[in-house]
Motif scaffolding. Structure first.
Motif, PDB file in Angstrom:
ATOM      1  N   GLU A  92       0.849  -1.197   0.000  1.00  0.00           N
ATOM      2  CA  GLU A  92       0.000   0.000   0.000  1.00  0.00           C
ATOM      3  C   GLU A  92       0.884   1.246   0.000  1.00  0.00           C
ATOM      4  O   GLU A  92       1.589   1.524   0.968  1.00  0.00           O
ATOM      5  CB  GLU A  92      -0.885  -0.030   1.256  1.00  0.00           C
ATOM      6  N   ASN A  93       0.855   1.965  -1.110  1.00  0.00           N
ATOM      7  CA  ASN A  93       1.632   3.195  -1.212  1.00  0.00           C
ATOM      8  C   ASN A  93       0.935   4.315  -0.446  1.00  0.00           C
ATOM      9  O   ASN A  93      -0.277   4.486  -0.557  1.00  0.00           O
ATOM     10  CB  ASN A  93       1.818   3.596  -2.674  1.00  0.00           C
ATOM     11  N   SER A 105       7.088   6.121   0.427  1.00  0.00           N
ATOM     12  CA  SER A 105       6.628   5.406   1.615  1.00  0.00           C
ATOM     13  C   SER A 105       5.577   4.371   1.217  1.00  0.00           C
ATOM     14  O   SER A 105       4.742   4.630   0.343  1.00  0.00           O
ATOM     15  CB  SER A 105       6.016   6.381   2.637  1.00  0.00           C
ATOM     16  N   LYS A 106       5.634   3.213   1.879  1.00  0.00           N
ATOM     17  CA  LYS A 106       4.641   2.176   1.608  1.00  0.00           C
ATOM     18  C   LYS A 106       4.447   1.321   2.860  1.00  0.00           C
ATOM     19  O   LYS A 106       5.252   1.376   3.804  1.00  0.00           O
ATOM     20  CB  LYS A 106       5.059   1.316   0.428  1.00  0.00           C
ATOM     21  N   ILE A 107       3.370   0.535   2.847  1.00  0.00           N
ATOM     22  CA  ILE A 107       3.085  -0.392   3.937  1.00  0.00           C
ATOM     23  C   ILE A 107       3.043  -1.799   3.360  1.00  0.00           C
ATOM     24  O   ILE A 107       2.359  -2.052   2.361  1.00  0.00           O
ATOM     25  CB  ILE A 107       1.742  -0.061   4.619  1.00  0.00           C
ATOM     26  N   ILE A 108       3.791  -2.699   3.973  1.00  0.00           N
ATOM     27  CA  ILE A 108       3.776  -4.107   3.593  1.00  0.00           C
ATOM     28  C   ILE A 108       3.074  -4.894   4.692  1.00  0.00           C
ATOM     29  O   ILE A 108       3.417  -4.769   5.870  1.00  0.00           O
ATOM     30  CB  ILE A 108       5.205  -4.649   3.415  1.00  0.00           C
ATOM     31  N   TYR A 109       2.059  -5.685   4.304  1.00  0.00           N
ATOM     32  CA  TYR A 109       1.362  -6.517   5.298  1.00  0.00           C
ATOM     33  C   TYR A 109       2.039  -7.883   5.347  1.00  0.00           C
ATOM     34  O   TYR A 109       1.898  -8.689   4.434  1.00  0.00           O
ATOM     35  CB  TYR A 109      -0.121  -6.636   4.937  1.00  0.00           C
ATOM     36  N   GLU A 110       2.786  -8.098   6.415  1.00  0.00           N
ATOM     37  CA  GLU A 110       3.537  -9.344   6.548  1.00  0.00           C
ATOM     38  C   GLU A 110       2.934 -10.202   7.650  1.00  0.00           C
ATOM     39  O   GLU A 110       2.364  -9.692   8.615  1.00  0.00           O
ATOM     40  CB  GLU A 110       5.009  -9.051   6.858  1.00  0.00           C
ATOM     41  N   PHE A 428      -7.856 -10.205   8.174  1.00  0.00           N
ATOM     42  CA  PHE A 428      -6.572 -10.298   7.470  1.00  0.00           C
ATOM     43  C   PHE A 428      -5.543  -9.356   8.095  1.00  0.00           C
ATOM     44  O   PHE A 428      -4.409  -9.748   8.380  1.00  0.00           O
ATOM     45  CB  PHE A 428      -6.771  -9.968   5.992  1.00  0.00           C
ATOM     46  N   LYS A 429      -5.950  -8.112   8.316  1.00  0.00           N
ATOM     47  CA  LYS A 429      -5.016  -7.134   8.884  1.00  0.00           C
ATOM     48  C   LYS A 429      -4.711  -7.429  10.350  1.00  0.00           C
ATOM     49  O   LYS A 429      -3.616  -7.157  10.829  1.00  0.00           O
ATOM     50  CB  LYS A 429      -5.577  -5.725   8.723  1.00  0.00           C
ATOM     51  N   GLY A 430      -5.697  -7.987  11.054  1.00  0.00           N
ATOM     52  CA  GLY A 430      -5.471  -8.335  12.452  1.00  0.00           C
ATOM     53  C   GLY A 430      -4.445  -9.440  12.627  1.00  0.00           C
ATOM     54  O   GLY A 430      -3.807  -9.551  13.670  1.00  0.00           O
ATOM     55  N   CYS A 431      -4.288 -10.284  11.585  1.00  0.00           N
ATOM     56  CA  CYS A 431      -3.313 -11.375  11.613  1.00  0.00           C
ATOM     57  C   CYS A 431      -2.027 -10.989  10.891  1.00  0.00           C
ATOM     58  O   CYS A 431      -1.200 -11.860  10.576  1.00  0.00           O
ATOM     59  CB  CYS A 431      -3.909 -12.628  10.971  1.00  0.00           C
ATOM     60  N   SER A 432      -1.860  -9.710  10.596  1.00  0.00           N
ATOM     61  CA  SER A 432      -0.687  -9.222   9.870  1.00  0.00           C
ATOM     62  C   SER A 432      -0.007  -8.112  10.662  1.00  0.00           C
ATOM     63  O   SER A 432      -0.612  -7.476  11.520  1.00  0.00           O
ATOM     64  CB  SER A 432      -1.100  -8.657   8.501  1.00  0.00           C
ATOM     65  N   HIS A 433       1.256  -7.898  10.329  1.00  0.00           N
ATOM     66  CA  HIS A 433       1.965  -6.718  10.812  1.00  0.00           C
ATOM     67  C   HIS A 433       2.040  -5.726   9.670  1.00  0.00           C
ATOM     68  O   HIS A 433       2.552  -6.039   8.592  1.00  0.00           O
ATOM     69  CB  HIS A 433       3.370  -7.073  11.277  1.00  0.00           C
ATOM     70  N   ALA A 434       1.494  -4.528   9.889  1.00  0.00           N
ATOM     71  CA  ALA A 434       1.570  -3.476   8.870  1.00  0.00           C
ATOM     72  C   ALA A 434       2.953  -2.836   8.960  1.00  0.00           C
ATOM     73  O   ALA A 434       3.185  -1.929   9.758  1.00  0.00           O
ATOM     74  CB  ALA A 434       0.465  -2.442   9.099  1.00  0.00           C
ATOM     75  N   LYS A 435       3.871  -3.348   8.140  1.00  0.00           N
ATOM     76  CA  LYS A 435       5.270  -2.915   8.233  1.00  0.00           C
ATOM     77  C   LYS A 435       5.510  -1.694   7.344  1.00  0.00           C
ATOM     78  O   LYS A 435       5.360  -1.766   6.128  1.00  0.00           O
ATOM     79  CB  LYS A 435       6.210  -4.046   7.828  1.00  0.00           C
ATOM     80  N   PRO A 436       5.911  -0.565   7.939  1.00  0.00           N
ATOM     81  CA  PRO A 436       6.197   0.618   7.141  1.00  0.00           C
ATOM     82  C   PRO A 436       7.572   0.530   6.479  1.00  0.00           C
ATOM     83  O   PRO A 436       8.529   0.050   7.089  1.00  0.00           O
ATOM     84  CB  PRO A 436       6.149   1.761   8.160  1.00  0.00           C
ATOM     85  N   VAL A 437       7.650   0.963   5.219  1.00  0.00           N
ATOM     86  CA  VAL A 437       8.914   0.991   4.486  1.00  0.00           C
ATOM     87  C   VAL A 437       9.102   2.397   3.920  1.00  0.00           C
ATOM     88  O   VAL A 437       8.263   2.886   3.159  1.00  0.00           O
ATOM     89  CB  VAL A 437       8.935  -0.037   3.336  1.00  0.00           C
ATOM     90  N   PHE A 438      10.199   3.040   4.294  1.00  0.00           N
ATOM     91  CA  PHE A 438      10.498   4.399   3.816  1.00  0.00           C
ATOM     92  C   PHE A 438      11.818   4.365   3.054  1.00  0.00           C
ATOM     93  O   PHE A 438      12.841   3.941   3.595  1.00  0.00           O
ATOM     94  CB  PHE A 438      10.584   5.367   5.004  1.00  0.00           C
ATOM     95  N   ALA A 439      11.771   4.774   1.801  1.00  0.00           N
ATOM     96  CA  ALA A 439      12.975   4.810   0.959  1.00  0.00           C
ATOM     97  C   ALA A 439      13.325   6.260   0.672  1.00  0.00           C
ATOM     98  O   ALA A 439      12.569   6.960  -0.020  1.00  0.00           O
ATOM     99  CB  ALA A 439      12.737   4.040  -0.332  1.00  0.00           C
TER     100      ALA A 439
END
Length: 519
Positions: A92-93, A105-110, A428-439
């Motif tokens: 998610e950008n 910046s983006k969010i990766i659901y891991e 789905f989101k409750g079982c995921s970590h919303a990991k922020p990625v900043f480049a």
């Protein structure tokens, strides 16, 4: 069937095996997740009759009830995860504030890791498989712990997971109290628990030792408000279905009803009429009326019927040996009786009277926050007051329980009724970590280099100005800069006569194209 036995020896090896698998990144593969969900769906379809038989033995429900409250809704929940998994798992950008740019910046659901799902006995399939499916969709390994109080359903879920899912990633651990105690002490990555507030507190306490996050779906006393302008017939039918389905053993069932005093008699008469139409003269002989899960719980309900000091206007009969409690309506029970202070979780419905909605709101707010709050009526002012001045897991107007079937609504409690939520994208989101990625760009010219010392008065003034517009996305700044640059360029070109020359050069070509278009 023999009672489910405790075997705590299998807990640690099972957990370590799943942890090892997760570390191979096997479950992170989207193709693998989808294949597992498809296999789970196939298993639910092929084992449908086995689940019906198990639930009937555990809870005495009919085939129709088993379908609408267990198998059909469970399959629908898994299908929803499968349908949307591609969309939900995408990166998610998001915007990047200009003050920290230039960059992206983006969010990766891991996935979190190994998730423990502890199912409840009242709806063993629906409280076990949908949260498990959400954890699978999010890329986790999963341990499912069914309730030992519904042993046939527990065994059926064991058979389902063992036969249709990858055993290196997913497991079912059956057992009783000792297994439940030990399994919650593991260094898991998430626990999803459905049950009573009392048991939920024990789960949360055990989980806290390892800082394991929890999603707790708890019960409590969910109120229902029946206003004077309600549709009495519809109201009675939906309250009866919500309260007496599964013999009242539903976490979101209306636990007590506030009825406007001007319609007291009409409401009670309508409830009697519809109860008779639903379950006949003798509900014990009805194929559509369920049993209480155990004799212990039947005795517990029998005790609730002893000291309420209210008026029994319908029902009241109990047969412990046959796990039967008659649909019962009690008018004006004592407020501090066990009936009004403990979660009933059975086919008993207390009725209280009210004149003004404010007194109902005060009553509700003086007690622990419920999992659901139901309002029957069309008074828009009262609806708005309830929405704005009360807190509950959900508010439902003119219906009971069926809001659970909307995958677009999160299902969860608040305060004493739990925390966290699942169903649909929320699960789905409750079982995921919303990991922020900043480049961050390596561009390091003014004004982006003013963040470094030595700090001057000019740098501090510029930084202060930037932070005043800290929320301004860098794309807006870039677009504005390009627009200003374009306008300035046009002005300069006009000033030096470049625009006129450009027009004269391009005019013949434009006229030629125009003639061709108009042929």
């Amino acid at each position: 069937m023999a009672q489910i036995q405790d075997n705590t020896d299998i807990i640690q090896p099972t957990f370590l095996k799943l942890k090892e698998t997760f570390n191979t990144h096997k479950t992170k593969c989207l193709k693998f997740r989808k294949a597992q969900l498809k296999s789970l769906l196939r298993g639910l379809e092929e084992m449908e009759q086995e689940f019906h038989t198990a639930i009937e033995k555990d809870l005495g429900v009919t085939l129709f009830s088993s379908q609408i409250t267990s198998t059909i809704v469970t399959k629908a929940d898994v299908e929803n995860q499968l349908t949307h998994i591609d969309e939900w798992s995408k990166e998610e950008n998001v915007d990047t504030p200009f003050v920290i740019g230039p960059g992206s910046s983006k969010i990766i659901y891991e996935p979190l890791g190994v998730v423990l799902v502890i199912a409840a006995w009242n709806y063993p399939l629906f409280t076990g498989i949908p949260p498990m499916a959400a954890a699978i969709a999010a890329g986790n390994c999963v341990i499912l712990k069914p309730s030992e109080i519904a042993p046939h359903s527990s065994q059926a879920m064991y058979n389902l997971v063992t036969k249709y899912l990858d055993p290196s990633c997913y497991a079912v651990i059956q057992g009783g109290v000792e297994v439940s105690k030990k399994i919650t002490t593991l260094p898991l990555d998430l626990i999803i628990f459905t049950g009573s507030p009392e048991k939920g507190k024990l789960v949360a306490k055990a989980a806290s030792e390892n800082l394991v996050p929890c999603i707790l779906e708890l019960g409590g006393k969910s109120p229902t408000i029946v206003d004077k302008d309600c549709n009495l017939n519809v109201t009675a039918q939906r309250i009866i279905q919500g309260r007496f389905t599964n013999a009242g053993q539903t976490c979101v069932a209306c636990d007590y009803v506030f009825v406007h005093q001007t319609i007291k008699d009409a409401f009670i008469n309508e409830m009697k009429t519809e109860l008779k139409r639903f379950f006949g003269e003798n509900p014990q002989n009805s194929n559509d009326y369920s049993k209480i899960v155990t004799e212990f719980h039947t005795q517990r309900l029998q005790e609730l019927l002893k000291d309420h000091q209210g008026q029994v206007v319908l029902g009241g009969q109990v047969n412990v040996n046959q796990r039967y409690v008659e649909p019962t309506i009690i008018l004006q029970p004592k407020i501090d009786s066990k009936l009004m202070t403990e979660e009933i979780f059975g086919p008993i419905l207390p009725i209280l009277l009210f004149e003004n909605i404010d007194e109902v709101i005060q009553f509700i707010n003086a007690r622990p926050k419920p999992l659901a709050l139901y309002y029957y009526g069309s008074n828009s002012k009262n609806k708005k007051l309830i929405e704005q001045q009360t807190s509950s897991g959900a508010i439902v107007h003119n219906d009971s329980v069926f809001h659970l079937l909307n995958p677009h609504l999160p299902f969860g409690g608040v305060g004493n009724s739990g925390y966290g939520a699942y169903h649909g994208i929320t699960g789905f989101k409750g079982c995921s970590h919303a990991k922020p990625v900043f480049a961050k760009s390596t561009l390091n010219i003014y004004p982006f280099n003013i963040r470094y010392p030595p700090y001057t008065k000019h740098k501090l003034q510029t930084l202060s100005l930037f932070f005043k517009f800290a929320e301004l996305p860098q794309r807006h700044v870039v677009n504005a800069t390009l627009l200003v640059s374009f306008v300035v360029a046009l002005k300069l070109a006009q000033k030096k006569g470049y625009l006129k020359k450009l027009f004269e050069i391009s005019k013949p070509y434009v006229e030629k194209v125009w003639k061709q278009v108009n042929l």
